[in-house]
Design an enzyme around this catalytic site. Structure first.
Site, PDB file in Angstrom:
ATOM      1  N   PHE A  48       7.492   3.469  -0.914  1.00  0.00           N
ATOM      2  CA  PHE A  48       6.476   3.586   0.155  1.00  0.00           C
ATOM      3  C   PHE A  48       6.605   2.371   1.087  1.00  0.00           C
ATOM      4  CE2 PHE A  48       4.858   5.262  -3.890  1.00  0.00           C
ATOM      5  CZ  PHE A  48       4.566   6.577  -3.574  1.00  0.00           C
ATOM      6  N   ASP A  75       3.557   0.956  -3.401  1.00  0.00           N
ATOM      7  CA  ASP A  75       2.425   0.785  -2.473  1.00  0.00           C
ATOM      8  C   ASP A  75       2.096   2.116  -1.808  1.00  0.00           C
ATOM      9  OD1 ASP A  75       0.475  -0.248  -0.816  1.00  0.00           O
ATOM     10  OD2 ASP A  75       1.888  -1.060   0.653  1.00  0.00           O
ATOM     11  N   CYS A 105      -4.901   1.312  -2.717  1.00  0.00           N
ATOM     12  CA  CYS A 105      -5.807   1.013  -1.598  1.00  0.00           C
ATOM     13  C   CYS A 105      -6.977   1.992  -1.576  1.00  0.00           C
ATOM     14  CB  CYS A 105      -5.057   1.023  -0.277  1.00  0.00           C
ATOM     15  SG  CYS A 105      -4.219   2.555   0.073  1.00  0.00           S
TER      16      CYS A 105
END
Ligand code: SAH
Length: 388
Positions: free
Chosen positions: A223, A292, A332
């Protein structure tokens, strides 16, 4: 004109006293005629002044508090808040001319985001209130920074909750297709109008820097977007393989490698889940793996499937790591707490038959401030793990 007033229930009042700036619709009574997006004076049930807030006629979050004081919420007020946010960035952002200048609640300007990319600014007004203040905010930015250009990236889904359209465009000046900034001493070109988020993922800046302390040998950056982690760690590594499913993102990543004369990164367009599975089956091994992914849980109702996703991804990441390697893994999703994330990864380590130590527990960069009484402001988790 005197401020319009709204009345807050005792539950809502308790929330304000506990330091949370949001009051939900069910805790507010609004008399007819209060204008959507206006700054209102909030009173408790006994008519005592609580503070001033942005009022939304559509969102479940009816009030977003700006201040507990009686002073006018005008241009000077907003300019002061922006100035305070800027002063703090000067302390915590070094080696970079791109940062989040205003981070919404974290800078006491709820529902306003301003990202700075050198001489360019990107604004997001995410409520009726900040949407209405947009012309003044644009004006303040022009006066204070004399930017070359200001972009609005209001093409975000949360605006629908406010009854606001999704839109993007140039608010002032000119903005080239490619804006080049320095992050951690490296040069990055971003497309502020068409790129993901506001062009870049500025919240990872400090984690990318921290990754330099662990990266070595053969590294995999899953990513990668515009090459954030890959470029930051390339000097510590023999080689980096960086993967993203977006061709546009990889176009920028290649350009960014060129800008920095970095040639030991291979860019690959693929679905990271498929790639990791195939790499494991093919017996490929890496010394460091970065994960990520985009947020898996955008709503609380997705939490279980998100946790399964994180477990699966991290399990695959661990399986292809050489013993003594590092896994740098992020989430996130606000709804996934650090404790949830650690538990999912612990469970992955058991299934992968690997022993894992926690080297660093990190979060978003300091230019994305975390308000102690507003849990929603802590969303990014970044764990650096040693996998034995
Ligand atoms: N690591 C980046 C930010 C990553 S954002 C940085 O430090 O700047 C998440 C990225 O994942 C986006 O670029 C998106 O295009 C990509 N992506 C989303 N789903 C994917 C998938 N299944 N496989 C590969 N890439 C994916």
């Amino acid at each position: 004109m005197p401020l319009q007033t709204v009345t807050v229930s005792s539950r809502g009042t308790d929330r304000i006293f506990a330091g949370h700036p949001w009051i939900y619709r069910s805790d507010v009574s609004v008399s007819p005629g209060v204008e959507p997006g206006s700054v209102v004076s909030a009173l408790d049930r006994r008519k005592r002044f609580l503070g001033q807030a942005l009022y939304s006629s559509k969102s479940q979050i009816a009030l977003r508090f700006l201040t507990r004081e009686k002073r006018p919420v005008d241009r000077e007020f907003l300019a002061e808040r922006i100035q305070a946010a800027e002063a703090y960035r000067r302390r915590v952002v070094q080696d970079s001319d791109a940062c989040r200048l205003v981070a919404s609640e974290g800078d006491l300007l709820p529902s306003l985001i301003i990202d700075r990319y050198g001489e360019y600014f990107v604004v997001q007004t995410l409520s009726q209130g900040t949407e209405k203040l947009k012309p003044i905010i644009t004006d303040i930015l022009q006066e204070r920074f004399s930017p070359r250009g200001i972009v609005e990236r209001n093409d975000v889904a949360v605006r629908a909750l406010e009854g606001l359209e999704q839109t993007k465009g140039i608010l002032a000046g000119d903005v080239p297709k490619e804006v080049v900034v320095t992050i951690n001493g490296l040069r990055f070109a971003f497309d502020l109008l068409e790129g993901q988020k506001t062009g870049g993922f500025l919240d990872q800046r400090e984690n990318q820097r921290a990754a330099q302390n662990y990266a070595f040998g053969r590294t995999l950056d899953c990513f990668t977007y515009a090459g954030g982690f890959a470029l930051n760690i390339s000097h510590q590594c023999q080689s980096v393989l960086a993967i993203d499913s977006s061709q546009d993102a990889l176009g920028h990543a290649r350009r960014n490698a060129e800008l920095n004369d970095i040639s030991n990164i291979e860019w690959k367009e693929a679905n990271c889940f498929d790639f990791l599975k195939a790499a494991d089956q093919a017996g490929e091994r890496f010394d460091v793996v970065v994960l990520d992914p985009p947020a898996f849980a955008r709503q609380r109702s997705n939490l279980d499937s998100a946790l399964r996703g994180y477990k699966e991804l991290n399990l695959r990441g661990m399986k292809i790591l050489n013993p003594g390697g590092y896994l740098i893994t992020c989430s996130c999703s606000y709804h996934v707490t650090e404790a949830d994330f650690l538990e999912a990864i612990a469970s992955a380590s058991v299934d992968a038959h690997r022993t894992v130590t926690v080297v660093e527990r990190r979060t978003q960069g300091r230019d994305h401030p975390i308000l102690l009484t507003v849990p929603e402001t802590l969303y990014l988790k970044c764990l650096i793990l040693r996998v034995l």
